[in-house]
Design an enzyme around this catalytic site. Structure first.
Site, short mmCIF file in Angstrom:
data_model
loop_
_atom_site.label_atom_id
_atom_site.label_comp_id
_atom_site.label_asym_id
_atom_site.label_seq_id
_atom_site.Cartn_x
_atom_site.Cartn_y
_atom_site.Cartn_z
N ASP A 107 13.19 -0.57 1.81
CA ASP A 107 12.02 -0.79 0.96
C ASP A 107 11.80 0.43 0.08
OD1 ASP A 107 11.67 -3.14 2.35
OD2 ASP A 107 10.18 -2.26 3.73
N1 URA Z 1 12.54 -2.62 7.96
C1 URA Z 1 11.52 -2.54 7.08
O1 URA Z 1 10.44 -3.04 7.29
N2 URA Z 1 11.75 -1.89 5.91
C2 URA Z 1 12.92 -1.28 5.61
O2 URA Z 1 13.06 -0.68 4.53
C3 URA Z 1 13.95 -1.37 6.55
C4 URA Z 1 13.74 -2.05 7.72
#
Ligand code: URA
Length: 239
Positions: A107
């Site tokens: 993310d």
């Molecule tokens: N899980 C999440 O919620 N976000 C990420 O970026 C990676 C794994």
């Protein structure tokens, strides 16, 4: 035996040029192999043993490149974006290749280990559920997770929309009054870690990926920095 590869293709790949631009360099007499100028684009090169020189610079030629990045906050895990900065924008010129892409997504606000490559087969293996590459994250949580919540995560939690997750490994601890949990998962569902903790009634405030398989993030990389991975590191991901 090392495979022999065409010089124009290798120059294009390694110097981040088009095939046409690479051919022009060869035509101009700017490329030599083992000290001898090469004028044919079809010339075959032994990528392990031949010494290739372009405009006076010696090159180690490889078919593909594998980069470890310490992803900072605020950049997106994509190759291009018209408005936002991507992880590819952070790759320094000496590691740039035309077809680099991140292996999987973190993310925008997630930090830590990200592998970037131009090797589609490697990325496919890394991301395919069949290979079960586990990924470990450190989550900063809004509150201390109770043992019942940890048990739910370790048994395989069902997300709020009914999605079933595989069992995770969780190690919760407190550091300087901050609630942290190291969580290892072997899938890559959308916002998975955040949604797993949300399903227990908790909230992930920060998320950092620290390993993939047996490959750990090189902690000497500052946020936004990257470096080429070693042959050993490339394989550690699958251990
Ligand atoms: N899980 C999440 O919620 N976000 C990420 O970026 C990676 C794994």
């Amino acid at each position: 035996m090392t495979p022999m590869k065409r010089i124009d293709k290798l120059i294009a790949l390694n110097c981040n040029l088009s095939r046409k631009e690479a051919r022009q360099l060869i035509k101009n007499g700017d490329v030599s192999v083992n000290g001898k100028t090469v004028l044919r684009a079809e010339e075959l090169v032994d990528t392990e043993h031949d010494e290739v020189n372009v405009k006076g610079y010696s090159f180690t030629l490889r078919d593909h490149i594998y980069i470890m990045m310490n992803k900072p906050e605020g950049v997106i895990s994509a190759t291009t974006d018209s408005a936002k900065k991507t992880v590819i924008d952070l790759v320094p010129p000496e590691l740039r290749r035309r077809s680099l892409f991140p292996c999987g997504r973190l993310d925008r606000d997630t930090t830590g280990l990200l592998i970037i490559t131009d090797d589609g087969a490697y990325a496919h293996k890394l991301m395919s559920p069949a290979h079960h590459v586990s990924k470990t994250y450190v989550a900063t949580l809004a509150r201390e997770p109770g043992s019942a919540e940890i048990e739910l995560l370790e048994r395989g939690i069902v997300l709020e929309d009914g999605t079933e997750c595989l069992p995770a490994k969780v190690n919760a601890f407190t550091e300087d009054g901050v609630f942290l949990a190291e969580i290892t998962i072997s899938e890559g569902k959308y916002h998975q870690v955040k949604r797993m903790f949300a399903a227990t009634g908790n909230h992930v405030e920060k998320l950092r990926r620290i390993s993939a398989g047996a490959l750990c993030l090189d902690e000497s990389l500052a946020p936004g920095e990257c470096r080429e991975m070693t042959e050993k590191e490339k394989e550690l991901v699958f251990e």
